[in-house]
Design a protein around this motif. Sequence first.
Motif, PDB file in Angstrom:
ATOM      1  N   PHE A  27       0.857  -1.193   0.000  1.00 41.22           N
ATOM      2  CA  PHE A  27       0.000   0.000   0.000  1.00 41.22           C
ATOM      3  C   PHE A  27       0.889   1.237   0.000  1.00 41.22           C
ATOM      4  O   PHE A  27       2.031   1.199   0.443  1.00 41.22           O
ATOM      5  CB  PHE A  27      -0.963   0.016   1.194  1.00 41.22           C
ATOM      6  N   LYS A  31      -2.986   6.282  -0.763  1.00 38.54           N
ATOM      7  CA  LYS A  31      -4.199   5.460  -0.796  1.00 38.54           C
ATOM      8  C   LYS A  31      -4.810   5.291   0.600  1.00 38.54           C
ATOM      9  O   LYS A  31      -5.721   4.500   0.787  1.00 38.54           O
ATOM     10  CB  LYS A  31      -3.888   4.072  -1.376  1.00 38.54           C
ATOM     11  N   TYR A  58      -6.028  -0.513  -1.733  1.00 34.97           N
ATOM     12  CA  TYR A  58      -6.384   0.896  -1.880  1.00 34.97           C
ATOM     13  C   TYR A  58      -7.587   1.173  -0.975  1.00 34.97           C
ATOM     14  O   TYR A  58      -8.152   0.248  -0.396  1.00 34.97           O
ATOM     15  CB  TYR A  58      -6.668   1.260  -3.348  1.00 34.97           C
TER      16      TYR A  58
END
Length: 158
Positions: A27, A31, A58
Amino acid sequence: MNGKITTWFKEKGFGFIKDENGENRYFHVIKVANPELIKKDAAVTFEPTTNNKGLSAYAVKVVPDSKYIFIAGERLKLTSIKSYVVFNEEVPADTRIDKESPVLSVGVLMSSIRPKSDIKPGEMRTLKKLAITTFQGSTLIFTEDEIDIDATVKLLKV
């Protein structure tokens, strides 16, 4: 999907989440809805996806740590407190804490140590109170005879 941050490279702005299936997902900070809460071992919710390098996440949201406060035997979750207000109320001078549900407190101890003055019938005194309203709609009221209101308000502001 739920997961837990296993690795976080703050200076690089990315990390990895172990999802509920035990798989690692990449990640990036852009996000994340609440990036100020990112830390190793934090619980998260996210939408699973893949990119050219593999599994990723996300719409990541870090689940805030739940914190509780204990006030006169009541356990309150800080995130469930909608509002609070401190106010003064005039009460009869001989009014004391409810003997059916006594709470050991500094206020009660101090009033039992102080020399008792002669209270005249109908005499009033000002009593400081704290009212806390929760998102569930309940209102709890505490008096300075039960708790240290100023210290409790400091805890509520954290």
